[in-house]
Write a protein that holds these residues in place. Structure first.
Motif, PDB file in Angstrom:
ATOM      1  N   LEU A 238       0.784  -1.238   0.000  1.00  0.00           N
ATOM      2  CA  LEU A 238       0.000   0.000   0.000  1.00  0.00           C
ATOM      3  C   LEU A 238       0.814   1.285   0.000  1.00  0.00           C
ATOM      4  O   LEU A 238       0.390   2.277  -0.558  1.00  0.00           O
ATOM      5  N   CYS A 239       1.966   1.280   0.642  1.00  0.00           N
ATOM      6  CA  CYS A 239       2.654   2.545   0.865  1.00  0.00           C
ATOM      7  C   CYS A 239       3.057   3.195  -0.444  1.00  0.00           C
ATOM      8  O   CYS A 239       3.822   2.622  -1.223  1.00  0.00           O
ATOM      9  N   PRO A 240       2.568   4.424  -0.705  1.00  0.00           N
ATOM     10  CA  PRO A 240       2.935   5.078  -1.964  1.00  0.00           C
ATOM     11  C   PRO A 240       4.368   5.595  -1.979  1.00  0.00           C
ATOM     12  O   PRO A 240       4.969   5.681  -3.051  1.00  0.00           O
ATOM     13  N   ILE A 241       4.900   5.919  -0.797  1.00  0.00           N
ATOM     14  CA  ILE A 241       6.296   6.352  -0.760  1.00  0.00           C
ATOM     15  C   ILE A 241       7.185   5.180  -1.137  1.00  0.00           C
ATOM     16  O   ILE A 241       8.120   5.297  -1.934  1.00  0.00           O
ATOM     17  N   GLY A 242       6.855   4.014  -0.570  1.00  0.00           N
ATOM     18  CA  GLY A 242       7.581   2.811  -0.943  1.00  0.00           C
ATOM     19  C   GLY A 242       7.442   2.510  -2.428  1.00  0.00           C
ATOM     20  O   GLY A 242       8.391   2.099  -3.084  1.00  0.00           O
ATOM     21  N   ALA A 243       6.232   2.718  -2.951  1.00  0.00           N
ATOM     22  CA  ALA A 243       6.019   2.462  -4.377  1.00  0.00           C
ATOM     23  C   ALA A 243       6.858   3.411  -5.230  1.00  0.00           C
ATOM     24  O   ALA A 243       7.431   3.017  -6.249  1.00  0.00           O
ATOM     25  N   LEU A 244       6.927   4.661  -4.786  1.00  0.00           N
ATOM     26  CA  LEU A 244       7.746   5.636  -5.507  1.00  0.00           C
ATOM     27  C   LEU A 244       9.213   5.222  -5.500  1.00  0.00           C
ATOM     28  O   LEU A 244       9.888   5.200  -6.530  1.00  0.00           O
ATOM     29  N   LEU A 245       9.695   4.857  -4.304  1.00  0.00           N
ATOM     30  CA  LEU A 245      11.086   4.404  -4.211  1.00  0.00           C
ATOM     31  C   LEU A 245      11.281   3.121  -5.012  1.00  0.00           C
ATOM     32  O   LEU A 245      12.337   2.896  -5.608  1.00  0.00           O
TER      33      LEU A 245
END
Lengths: 222, 284
Positions: free
Chosen positions: B202-209
């Motif tokens: 779910l984490c979008p920051i993780g997805a961005l990274l």
């Protein structure tokens, strides 16, 4: 989105037919994007949005729409404020404004040192000339102000740093709204709340309102 | 590196980043939180925060572009180390009650099920990548652009964890109880416990990274096929897969999506035959 079985992703997908995995993807997109869009809509259109117009922002944050678009709630301005007047908004002030900084004149007053503006990483607080900056307007609340009800107190007049408060012939304070920059020292030191605690409760005799509020409500101290 | 316990080291680095935030709360330092951290005028903003505010304000924010690119570069070079070694969410997650992962190796013992290596191969022959994080990221950026303020900040578990901490401190310092003391932890609880797979799905920051870390070639976990029990003895060992926070399957026969790897080393430490290494450069 929620994985109910606790198995790893690989095991799930291997049992899917192409249609159900397409449906799953569609549901994932819908929930991922939809939830965020819903959140944005909720925050934008909830009824308390009007309340955020009345929040007094630190110097440079007076344009509310611009301020909300840039504030990432990092709390740096709150940390650096030497008079500790900057406080985080409560959730009840509005979802979109929660955790953003406002000036709380129960705790301090603004001395326009501009440290908050300097530190703001996204420039949500714009660089303004401290001499020209106006964070709010002081309004005398005559129902609670001691001299307006009985007489005797002149402390806001004595302490106003920009001499925006004058006394009329009955020794009652009057605010010059042009001169007033909203520093809030008057609200900070107003004793009406304590001296009148048997009736007044939570109100002070003079309060700072945001510049938007002062003009739109047509409130005039005189 | 194998002698040092990675879990302890990660707790140290994460604890250090939280400590830096706490120390930085003093008036003279004002370093900020993980939402925006810096010294004086020079600060870096959370990469998602940077993208959202650039969209909402339609400004370029040049002062923040360089730190943003620096963070992206670190992720290219080292992968999603932020997730494993700086972000407090995995630490907070380990304190909360989360459902145990099921699997034939729940007790850590590799059990031969009578499944041959062939079955192990077919199970993971279609590794499907959890993309929901990317959809949340898209949603966050889209919503911010449409509604004109950074939307994800409202529910970010990192931001809300620090906000709860601040609210507790304000409670003691200024006698200021707020409803935030209930609402913020409740939101974090829902995200980490009820929805569970925050970091991996779910984490979008993780997805961005994760988008950026697809290029990452260093410190990529790889399995020594001469040691791995799946390859050598045909056992259906699932220890590394079950240990992995990101549900990456490193075993022989699969094509793991190592761009999601947060370099936490849980797999390497749980592997009964020490088959997993993190070489400095991945030979393809």
């Amino acid at each position: 989105m929620a994985d109910g079985t606790g198995t790893s992703n690989n095991e799930l997908q291997e049992n899917d037919s192409p249609q159900s995995s397409l449906r799953r993807t569609f549901l994932e997109i819908l929930s991922g994007v939809g939830v965020l869009l819903g959140l944005g809509a909720l925050a934008k259109w909830e009824p308390s949005i009007k309340r955020t117009q009345s929040l007094v922002r630190p110097p440079g944050g007076q344009s509310e729409a611009r301020f909300l678009s840039l504030c990432v709630k990092c709390d740096r301005c709150q940390e650096v404020c030497p008079t500790q007047v900057i406080s985080p908004d409560d959730v009840r002030d509005g979802i979109a404004a929660a955790r953003t900084p406002k000036l709380n004149f129960r705790q301090g007053y603004c001395n326009f040192c501009m440290k908050c503006v300097e530190l703001c990483p996204t420039n949500a607080l714009e660089k303004v000339d401290p001499k020209k900056s106006k964070v709010g307007v002081a309004l005398v609340q005559r129902e609670f102000c001691i001299p307006w009800q009985w007489g005797g107190c002149t402390i806001c007049f004595e302490r106003c740093p920009v001499k925006a408060i004058t006394l009329d012939e009955a020794k009652r304070p009057i605010v010059d709204e042009i001169k007033c920059n909203g520093c809030g020292l008057c609200e900070r030191i107003c004793p009406a709340e304590e001296l009148r605690s048997y009736t007044a409760g939570q109100q002070r005799g003079i309060v700072i309102v945001s510049p938007d509020c002062a003009t739109s409500s047509g409130y005039r101290a005189v | 590196m194998s002698k040092l316990n990675a879990v302890r080291m990660r707790s140290l680095t994460i604890g250090l980043s939280v400590l830096l935030v706490l120390v930085g709360m003093s008036r003279t330092l004002s370093w900020g939180t993980l939402s925006a951290f810096g010294l004086g005028k020079f600060a870096t903003v959370c990469p998602l925060g940077y993208l959202e505010t650039s969209l909402t304000s339609r400004l370029c924010l040049p002062r923040l572009l360089a730190p943003f690119l620096a963070l992206m570069l670190v992720t290219v070079l080292l992968g999603r180390v932020f997730c494993g070694w700086v972000c407090p969410v995995p630490l907070v997650k380990s304190w909360l009650p989360t459902q145990k992962k099921h699997g034939s190796c729940a007790n850590g013992e590799p059990k031969p099920i009578g499944a041959s290596i062939a079955e192990a191969t077919t199970e993971s022959s279609q590794p499907a990548r959890p993309q929901t994080g990317l959809y949340v990221l898209t949603g966050a950026l889209l919503s911010s652009a449409v509604f004109g303020f950074p939307v994800f900040c409202l529910v970010c578990p990192i931001g809300l964890s620090f906000a709860t901490l601040f609210a507790v401190m304000r409670l003691f310092r200024f006698n200021e109880p707020t409803v935030a003391l209930i609402v913020f932890p409740a939101i974090v609880f829902v995200e980490l416990v009820v929805l569970r797979k925050w970091c991996s799905r779910l984490c979008p920051i993780g997805a961005l990274l994760g988008l950026v870390s697809r290029i990452n070639r260093s410190l990529v976990p790889s399995v020594d096929k001469q040691l791995c029990l799946v390859a050598t003895e045909g056992k259906n060992c699932q220890i590394c897969r079950n240990a992995c926070e990101m549900s990456i399957d490193l075993r022989s026969g699969s094509r793991p999506n190592t761009s999601d790897c947060i370099k936490c080393r849980d797999c390497a430490e749980k592997c009964p035959v020490q088959a997993i290494r993190f070489p400095l450069w991945r030979k393809s």
